[in-house]
Motif scaffolding. Sequence first.
Motif, PDB file in Angstrom:
ATOM      1  N   ALA A  29     -50.537 -86.211  38.680  1.00 44.63           N
ATOM      2  CA  ALA A  29     -51.418 -85.028  38.331  1.00 44.63           C
ATOM      3  C   ALA A  29     -51.532 -83.698  39.263  1.00 44.63           C
ATOM      4  O   ALA A  29     -51.192 -82.654  39.014  1.00 44.63           O
ATOM      5  CB  ALA A  29     -52.451 -85.001  37.490  1.00 44.63           C
ATOM      6  N   SER A  30     -52.018 -83.991  40.329  1.00 43.40           N
ATOM      7  CA  SER A  30     -52.383 -83.177  41.285  1.00 43.40           C
ATOM      8  C   SER A  30     -51.349 -82.466  41.950  1.00 43.40           C
ATOM      9  O   SER A  30     -51.380 -81.306  42.300  1.00 43.40           O
ATOM     10  CB  SER A  30     -53.353 -83.717  42.457  1.00 43.40           C
ATOM     11  OG  SER A  30     -52.765 -84.627  43.186  1.00 43.40           O
ATOM     12  N   ARG A  31     -50.085 -83.351  42.249  1.00 39.50           N
ATOM     13  CA  ARG A  31     -49.039 -83.038  42.912  1.00 39.50           C
ATOM     14  C   ARG A  31     -48.212 -81.841  41.687  1.00 39.50           C
ATOM     15  O   ARG A  31     -47.778 -81.018  41.937  1.00 39.50           O
ATOM     16  CB  ARG A  31     -48.120 -84.108  43.211  1.00 39.50           C
ATOM     17  CG  ARG A  31     -46.813 -83.611  43.894  1.00 39.50           C
ATOM     18  CD  ARG A  31     -46.768 -83.075  45.225  1.00 39.50           C
ATOM     19  NE  ARG A  31     -47.180 -84.205  46.144  1.00 39.50           N
ATOM     20  CZ  ARG A  31     -47.896 -84.082  47.204  1.00 39.50           C
ATOM     21  NH1 ARG A  31     -48.634 -83.281  47.509  1.00 39.50           N
ATOM     22  NH2 ARG A  31     -48.051 -85.184  47.867  1.00 39.50           N
ATOM     23  N   LEU A  32     -48.271 -82.292  40.414  1.00 37.77           N
ATOM     24  CA  LEU A  32     -47.700 -81.537  39.204  1.00 37.77           C
ATOM     25  C   LEU A  32     -48.396 -80.256  39.320  1.00 37.77           C
ATOM     26  O   LEU A  32     -47.901 -79.111  39.132  1.00 37.77           O
ATOM     27  CB  LEU A  32     -47.659 -82.037  38.232  1.00 37.77           C
ATOM     28  CG  LEU A  32     -47.021 -81.470  36.722  1.00 37.77           C
ATOM     29  CD1 LEU A  32     -45.409 -81.511  37.267  1.00 37.77           C
ATOM     30  CD2 LEU A  32     -47.171 -82.268  35.555  1.00 37.77           C
ATOM     31  N   TRP A  33     -49.622 -80.037  39.497  1.00 34.19           N
ATOM     32  CA  TRP A  33     -50.499 -79.010  39.529  1.00 34.19           C
ATOM     33  C   TRP A  33     -50.033 -78.066  41.013  1.00 34.19           C
ATOM     34  O   TRP A  33     -49.867 -76.785  40.262  1.00 34.19           O
ATOM     35  CB  TRP A  33     -51.964 -79.443  39.584  1.00 34.19           C
ATOM     36  CG  TRP A  33     -52.751 -78.176  39.528  1.00 34.19           C
ATOM     37  CD1 TRP A  33     -53.010 -77.587  40.864  1.00 34.19           C
ATOM     38  CD2 TRP A  33     -53.462 -77.295  38.403  1.00 34.19           C
ATOM     39  NE1 TRP A  33     -54.107 -76.385  40.345  1.00 34.19           N
ATOM     40  CE2 TRP A  33     -54.233 -76.459  39.028  1.00 34.19           C
ATOM     41  CE3 TRP A  33     -53.328 -77.742  37.058  1.00 34.19           C
ATOM     42  CZ2 TRP A  33     -54.899 -75.563  38.168  1.00 34.19           C
ATOM     43  CZ3 TRP A  33     -54.145 -76.870  36.342  1.00 34.19           C
ATOM     44  CH2 TRP A  33     -54.929 -75.949  36.881  1.00 34.19           C
ATOM     45  N   ASP A  34     -49.909 -78.600  41.865  1.00 31.93           N
ATOM     46  CA  ASP A  34     -49.552 -77.871  43.070  1.00 31.93           C
ATOM     47  C   ASP A  34     -48.132 -77.270  42.732  1.00 31.93           C
ATOM     48  O   ASP A  34     -47.858 -76.221  43.280  1.00 31.93           O
ATOM     49  CB  ASP A  34     -49.440 -78.570  44.274  1.00 31.93           C
ATOM     50  CG  ASP A  34     -50.932 -79.222  44.885  1.00 31.93           C
ATOM     51  OD1 ASP A  34     -51.691 -78.667  44.317  1.00 31.93           O
ATOM     52  OD2 ASP A  34     -50.842 -80.318  45.608  1.00 31.93           O
ATOM     53  N   ILE A  35     -47.179 -77.853  42.217  1.00 37.02           N
ATOM     54  CA  ILE A  35     -45.787 -77.560  41.865  1.00 37.02           C
ATOM     55  C   ILE A  35     -45.777 -76.203  41.176  1.00 37.02           C
ATOM     56  O   ILE A  35     -45.191 -75.382  41.222  1.00 37.02           O
ATOM     57  CB  ILE A  35     -44.937 -78.689  41.582  1.00 37.02           C
ATOM     58  CG1 ILE A  35     -44.826 -79.453  42.797  1.00 37.02           C
ATOM     59  CG2 ILE A  35     -43.628 -77.972  41.224  1.00 37.02           C
ATOM     60  CD1 ILE A  35     -43.854 -80.735  42.412  1.00 37.02           C
TER      61      ILE A  35
END
Length: 106
Positions: A29-35
């Motif tokens: 979820a955190s990586r999706l947020w960053d992207i």
Amino acid sequence: MTQQQLAEKVGIKFQQIQKYETGMNRISASRLWDIAETLSVPVAYFFEGMNGDEAETQTAANLQGVPGDILADKEALELVRSYYAIPENQRRRLFELARVLSDAAA
């Protein structure tokens, strides 16, 4: 934007972007947020076209073993706040360590 450019802006290798894109690796979820932030789109953009049942099934599958409202837990909320207080480059390394440790425990 190329995979290489996206990877550089998110702070990962472009091969990881390829693995996300092909579904070889799951995306946190955190990586999706960053992207999403890098691409200037809302996170919901990545779920467009999914009906509610599909979204619920995906969410349930990704949260097995996680309490329903994890942020209602005082310790979990404190952990999240502390995590985001860490500088980004160190936070990414900590995240990768946590992921490796959780995989080893499974």
